[in-house]
Each structure stands twice: as C-alpha cells, then as structure tokens.
Design a protein around this motif. Structure first.
Motif, short mmCIF file in Angstrom:
data_model
loop_
_atom_site.label_atom_id
_atom_site.label_comp_id
_atom_site.label_asym_id
_atom_site.label_seq_id
_atom_site.Cartn_x
_atom_site.Cartn_y
_atom_site.Cartn_z
N ALA A 230 3.05 7.08 0.83
CA ALA A 230 2.22 7.71 -0.23
C ALA A 230 1.00 8.42 0.34
O ALA A 230 0.04 8.65 -0.37
N LYS B 134 0.85 -1.21 0.00
CA LYS B 134 0.00 0.00 0.00
C LYS B 134 0.87 1.25 0.00
O LYS B 134 0.46 2.32 0.47
N ALA C 97 -1.75 9.57 3.82
CA ALA C 97 -2.70 8.93 4.74
C ALA C 97 -3.45 7.87 3.93
O ALA C 97 -3.57 7.99 2.70
N ILE D 270 -6.12 6.38 2.15
CA ILE D 270 -7.34 6.98 1.60
C ILE D 270 -8.55 6.06 1.82
O ILE D 270 -9.68 6.54 1.87
N LYS E 265 9.70 1.87 -3.82
CA LYS E 265 8.85 2.83 -4.52
C LYS E 265 8.42 4.02 -3.68
O LYS E 265 8.19 5.10 -4.23
N1 COA Z 1 -3.91 5.30 0.62
C1 COA Z 1 -4.29 4.03 0.44
N2 COA Z 1 -3.77 3.21 -0.48
C2 COA Z 1 -2.80 3.72 -1.25
C3 COA Z 1 -2.34 5.03 -1.13
C4 COA Z 1 -2.94 5.84 -0.13
N3 COA Z 1 -2.56 7.09 0.08
N4 COA Z 1 -1.39 5.25 -2.06
C5 COA Z 1 -1.24 4.10 -2.73
N5 COA Z 1 -2.09 3.17 -2.24
C6 COA Z 1 -2.26 1.79 -2.68
C7 COA Z 1 -3.03 1.69 -4.00
O1 COA Z 1 -4.42 1.76 -3.76
C8 COA Z 1 -2.58 0.35 -4.48
O2 COA Z 1 -3.26 -0.65 -3.76
P1 COA Z 1 -3.88 -1.92 -4.55
O3 COA Z 1 -2.70 -2.58 -5.19
O4 COA Z 1 -4.50 -2.75 -3.46
O5 COA Z 1 -4.84 -1.38 -5.54
C9 COA Z 1 -1.12 0.27 -4.04
O6 COA Z 1 -0.99 1.22 -2.97
C10 COA Z 1 -0.14 0.67 -5.13
O7 COA Z 1 -0.50 1.95 -5.62
P2 COA Z 1 -0.77 2.27 -7.16
O8 COA Z 1 -1.68 3.45 -7.23
O9 COA Z 1 -1.20 1.03 -7.86
O10 COA Z 1 0.70 2.65 -7.62
P3 COA Z 1 1.10 3.62 -8.82
O11 COA Z 1 2.57 3.45 -8.98
O12 COA Z 1 0.24 3.38 -10.01
O13 COA Z 1 0.78 5.10 -8.29
C11 COA Z 1 0.81 6.89 -6.66
C12 COA Z 1 1.51 5.62 -7.20
C13 COA Z 1 1.54 7.29 -5.40
C14 COA Z 1 0.92 7.99 -7.70
C15 COA Z 1 -0.66 6.58 -6.38
O14 COA Z 1 -0.74 5.40 -5.59
C16 COA Z 1 -1.38 7.66 -5.65
O15 COA Z 1 -1.74 8.68 -6.24
N6 COA Z 1 -1.60 7.47 -4.33
C17 COA Z 1 -2.35 8.41 -3.52
C18 COA Z 1 -1.51 9.61 -3.19
C19 COA Z 1 -2.29 10.62 -2.37
O16 COA Z 1 -3.24 11.23 -2.84
N7 COA Z 1 -1.87 10.78 -1.13
C20 COA Z 1 -2.41 11.79 -0.24
C21 COA Z 1 -3.53 11.27 0.55
S1 COA Z 1 -4.19 12.58 1.52
#
Ligand code: COA
Length: 260
Positions: free
Chosen positions: A65, A25, A67, A69, A61
């Motif tokens: 990433a 995550k 809190a 969500i 990686k």
């Molecule tokens: N909360 C919960 N889960 C999260 C997370 C978060 N902030 N950031 C990443 N994850 C999870 C994804 O849901 C995914 O889970 P899954 O495999 O069960 O679907 C896993 O982590 C991998 O993330 P993924 O999005 O597939 O990786 P990516 O390389 O395509 O993208 C990011 C990476 C960081 C760009 C993208 O995960 C993202 O935008 N995350 C949220 C960032 C954010 O808005 N943070 C601020 C929150 S206030």
C-alpha cells in the motif's frame, strides 16, 4: 538466510516466491523492507537455485500500500532526495535482475507499491487488485520511479492522468491499459504467475537474461538500442545453449539448456 520482512520459498524448479510480510500495515515499504529486498535480490543474482522470481504481498488485501507514511514526518528536502535515491536504487536492482521477475499483485498496489510492481519485468494481478499513485494527496509526487516507468508502460497520457489525479484503477482497467499482463482470481494468482515464470525459465537462461537486458535499451534512441541488440545477439551466438538449441531443432528433439 531469513529476513524479518520477507518470506522466501524456492521450489525445486527454481521459482522463488518472495512475499513482503507486513500484512497489518498492508505491506507498506519501510526502510527495513527496502533493505531486505536489496539484500535478497543481491544474493539471488548469484544463487544458482533461483531461476525466476515472483514478488507478492502477504494477506488478502494488499500487494504493497505504498511507502510507509509513518516515516514521512522526518523528511525535509535533503532527506526526501536521499529517500527517493535509495528506493530508486533498490528498484533499479530489481529491474536490472538477469532473472525474470513477475509481480503478483494481490490487492492494493499504491504509491511505492505500484512503483515496485512497475520495476518488475511483468505484472499479473488478482481481480481485486487496485493500482494507483496517490502521492499528490500527500503533497508529494512519486519518488520511486512512477514518473519514468509508468509512461513507458502505459503511455504518457494515461500515466499523467494517474499521477495527477491520484485515482485508482482496478484490475480490469489495468489490463486494458497494459499495466498488467493477466488477471486471475485470488486463488489462481500464484499458480498463474508460476505458470508464466515456469515457461520462461524453461528457455535458455542466457537468452532470457540478454533479452531482459536488450528490453531495457528500448528506452534509448532506436539506432542505439538496435546496436545493443546486435551486440547481445552476437554474444548469444557464442553460447553452448545456442548450439544446443539449433541442434535440438534440427534433430527434432527437446533442447537441454545448461546456461552456458
Ligand atoms: N504507510 C503506513 N501505513 C499504512 C500504509 C502506508 N502507506 N497504508 C496502510 N497502512 C496501515 C494503516 O495505517 C493501518 O494501520 P493501523 O491498523 O495501525 O491503523 C493499516 O495499514 C490498515 O490500513 P487501513 O487504512 O486501516 O485500511 P483500509 O482498508 O481502511 O484502507 C487504503 C486501505 C490502502 C485505502 C489505506 O490504507 C490508504 O490509503 N493507505 C495509504 C495509501 C497511500 O497513500 N500510499 C502511498 C504512499 S506515498
């Protein structure tokens, strides 16, 4: 003590490497991670085996990433305020640590992840690090401290752009704006963080703790902050380590500090 979301290793020098361990995550901060961090930093404060702390994230990686969500669906105004208060309390504890804390940012540091790095005393980053405050994309603003700590570190203009645009900045830019102290390759990140913390913990521990405290007062009006600095300077002059530091200098030998 072991934690379900943290890996902790303390070496013989007293450097603790605390790794947030939810790589699938991207080390997102859920309630369990915050509780584990809170608990670990509370016990580390009185653990004489721990002299300095490196905080990092598991996997190649992400540092953190954000809190988690998946918890956001439950938040209304009351729960949202409590959510921010709780996270801020944990991050205040990290910032208030009398032992130096370096964030070793090894990838994404977004939202609460960026804010966690901001609550650490210093930040170093790998060259693939990306920092950002993407909360506006979710219809919220930062709640774990970025509106207050980010402008104090990079200045209000740049902080405003980052918080309002949600744009990410890479390690090179983060270094240029003073968000991180050093940039390393991924392989060199932890050795670099260790070198920095190692230098700091070789100094007089009370002087380091008092310096960290005095630096926190840099946000006060200057006259008040200067008064705090003078108070702490006076207290430092009452320590055995001060005598030792001066004696060692005058005797042309290396000081042996005892933290007393
Ligand atoms: N909360 C919960 N889960 C999260 C997370 C978060 N902030 N950031 C990443 N994850 C999870 C994804 O849901 C995914 O889970 P899954 O495999 O069960 O679907 C896993 O982590 C991998 O993330 P993924 O999005 O597939 O990786 P990516 O390389 O395509 O993208 C990011 C990476 C960081 C760009 C993208 O995960 C993202 O935008 N995350 C949220 C960032 C954010 O808005 N943070 C601020 C929150 S206030």
């Amino acid at each position: 003590m072991s934690y379900s979301t943290l890996l902790v290793e303390v070496d013989s020098e007293g450097i603790a490497v605390v790794t947030i361990n939810r790589p699938t995550k991207l080390n997102a901060l859920n309630a369990e991670v915050l509780a584990d961090l809170d608990d670990w930093f509370t016990s580390a404060a009185t653990d004489s085996a721990v002299k300095g702390i490196i905080l990092t994230g598991a996997g190649p990686k992400a540092f953190v990433a954000g809190a988690d969500i998946s918890q956001f669906k439950e938040l209304g105004p009351v729960e949202g305020k409590a959510f921010a208060d709780y996270g801020q309390g944990v991050f205040n504890k990290i910032e208030g640590s009398a032992k130096p804390v370096v964030a070793a940012v090894n990838g994404f540091a977004l939202g609460g992840g960026s804010e966690l790095a901001l609550a650490c005393h210093m930040r170093v980053a790998s060259d693939n690090a990306l920092f950002g405050q993407p909360e506006v994309n979710l219809g919220i603003l930062p709640g774990y401290g970025a509106t207050q700590r980010l402008p104090r570190i990079v200045g209000k203009g740049i902080a405003t752009e980052l918080i309002l645009s949600g744009n990410m900045v890479n390690a090179e830019r983060a270094h240029a704006i003073g968000l991180v102290n050093h940039v390393y390759t991924s392989e060199e990140l932890l050795p670099g963080a260790r070198k920095l913390i190692g230098t700091i913990i070789s100094k007089a521990p009370i002087a380091v703790a008092f310096s960290l405290e005095a630096l926190q007062y840099a946000d006060l009006p200057q006259a008040e902050g200067l008064q705090k600095e003078a108070d702490l300077f006076g207290q430092a002059c009452g320590t055995d380590d001060f005598q030792e530091g001066v004696d060692a200098f005058l005797g042309k030998r290396k000081a042996v500090f005892k933290g007393k």
